[in-house]
Scaffold this motif. Structure first.
Motif: not given
Length: 495
Positions: A52, A56, A140, A149, A174, A177
């Motif tokens: 994350n 991010d 989220d 996200r 996501l 991820r």
């Protein structure tokens, strides 16, 4: 009541205890597996947090890229934002077509400038200490029914024509991820499974090796011939098993001694009782034939029965003393104290008819002496000593008994005017069936006395009394500790 036609309920099966090997395997593997499971779960969440953080950063980069495409006219509240952001500008941030990215540019008041209008407006708060050098917030959310996200960037926009503040929202699905997190999880689980398997194999090997002496000991015990009570020898056994082996060997020794005493008792009983029974049978046959007068026959039969009875009672007393001695050596315990002086006086009164019959000059002198011993043992000791002295004394002799304390011992002393003992008999006087006169005794009285005194941790001594170089009597000296015996028993002495 139960119907007699119904079958009886099956007895409940006793729950079998776990083997030592199973306990060790369970006690080692279960905590290891739990620890590895917790470690896997923790590692997965740490990896997810790292992913994350990395992605991010990509969201923030995409938001900053969008901010570069913004223009503004007017200042502050009257500022008008303009954005020309082709969607292709976000394609460079979409990895392997596994995830989709969406954006929205709006003012602080929520006025739509560019992007996807259905993307929900941000109403959060910028953290006091954002992870990056920008006014950014990550969270989220749901968009078009899919988890996304979100990155929100508050970006000041300035130009030659104005100045304002833009709210840039970038959302990413996501898939990538989750795919990477699952891949890392599978890899981690595979490695942890290999680790558990390696630990299990090592534990099984170590437990098998550690419990091998126990299995070998069990096999040796099962393969022993019946009646083999020799000590176990396992020098290669670990130190933890040595106390067990020592306890087993001590138990073997006690059992061997017990069986030896039992065999000796059976052998002695069969040998010693055979003679009076044979004599009794011969006397009965003689009486039936009329070889001797009836009165004489009854007298001889009565004497033989008395001798056999006395022999049986003495053998049972000797066996009882030996049994008690074995029990005390296995579980030492101090019995309630008994007054030796009272026991001696009671026995003297009990044997007073024999003393009167022999016309013995009898005297007794006692003082209180509490001895940690069973009363019947002290009574048997006194009765045998006193009876032995009365039987071997000449008529109109003298006999003196005294009981007193000497330091930490109670002393029982008998002095008679009998013939004493010779040196050859003194060496074996305390052995069973070593009577000075085979016709007047069985030879068990002094052996019983010796066993009792030895059990109590005391000492017994027989020595002749001399006067002008001649033997004029016998002195029996018995010393018994006033406290429970804790050490080795002193050997008896005879002179």
């Amino acid at each position: 009541m139960r119907d007699p036609g119904l079958p009886l309920p099956a007895p409940a099966r006793a729950r079998q205890p776990w083997s030592l090997r199973r306990q060790l395997l369970t006690g080692i593997l279960v905590p290891v597996i739990l620890f590895i499971g917790f470690n896997t779960w923790s590692l997965y969440h740490q990896t997810l947090a790292a992913l994350n953080t990395a992605y991010d950063r990509t969201l923030l980069a995409s938001a900053k890229s969008i901010s570069e495409q913004l223009d503004v006219t007017g200042y502050d509240e009257s500022a008008q934002l303009h954005a020309i952001v082709p969607y292709s500008a976000l394609e460079i941030f979409e990895a392997d077509n596994q995830s989709r990215m969406f954006y929205r540019v709006s003012t602080l008041d929520g006025e739509m400038v560019s992007g996807f209008g259905e993307l929900p407006m941000w109403h959060g708060v910028i953290p006091q200490r954002p992870p990056y050098a920008a006014l950014v917030d990550f969270y989220d959310a749901q968009f078009r029914g899919r988890p996304v996200r979100m990155a929100v960037l508050l970006q000041p926009v300035a130009s030659a024509k104005g100045r304002g503040m833009a709210v840039i929202q970038v959302a990413e699905t996501l898939e990538l991820r989750e795919t990477l997190a699952l891949q890392i999880l599978r890899t981690t689980l595979a490695r942890q499974a290999l680790l558990v398997a390696a630990v299990a194999l090592i534990v099984i090997f170590v437990v098998q090796r550690a419990t091998q002496p126990v299995r070998q000991l069990s096999s040796d015990l099962r393969s022993r011939p019946r009646g083999d009570l020799s000590p176990l020898s396992a020098p290669a056994a670990p130190r933890e098993l040595q106390p067990l082996l020592e306890a087993i060997n001590q138990l073997m020794l006690r059992l061997r001694q017990l069986l030896s005493d039992q065999k000796r008792f059976v052998r002695d009983a069969s040998h010693q009782l055979r003679t009076p029974l044979a004599v009794l049978k011969a006397q009965l046959q003689s009486a039936q034939r009329g070889d001797v007068p009836a009165e004489q026959a009854f007298e001889e039969i009565g004497a033989t029965v008395d001798r056999a009875t006395r022999l049986a009672n003495q053998m049972l007393a000797l066996a009882k003393v030996e049994q008690l001695r074995q029990e005390d050596s296995a579980e030492p315990a101090s019995p309630a104290p008994s007054l030796l002086d009272e026991v001696v006086r009671d026995v003297a009164i009990e044997l007073s008819p024999l003393i009167a019959e022999q016309d013995i000059d009898f005297s007794i002198d006692t003082e209180p002496c509490p001895v940690p011993a069973h009363e019947w043992m002290l009574r048997e000791l006194t009765r045998n000593l006193l009876h032995n002295a009365i039987r071997h004394m000449p008529a109109a002799g003298s006999l003196h008994i005294s009981v007193h304390q000497a330091g930490s011992q109670a002393v029982l002393s008998l002095r008679d005017s009998g013939p004493g003992i010779d040196s050859d008999l003194a060496q074996r006087l305390f052995q069973p069936f070593s009577a000075g006169n085979a016709r007047s005794g069985s030879g068990l009285g002094l052996a019983i006395c010796h066993e009792i005194v030895q059990t109590l941790g005391g000492a017994i001594e027989l020595r002749n009394i001399y006067r002008q170089g001649l033997v004029c009597g016998l002195h029996a000296h018995v010393a018994i500790p006033l406290q429970p015996a804790t050490g080795k028993h002193p050997a008896p002495r005879a002179q």
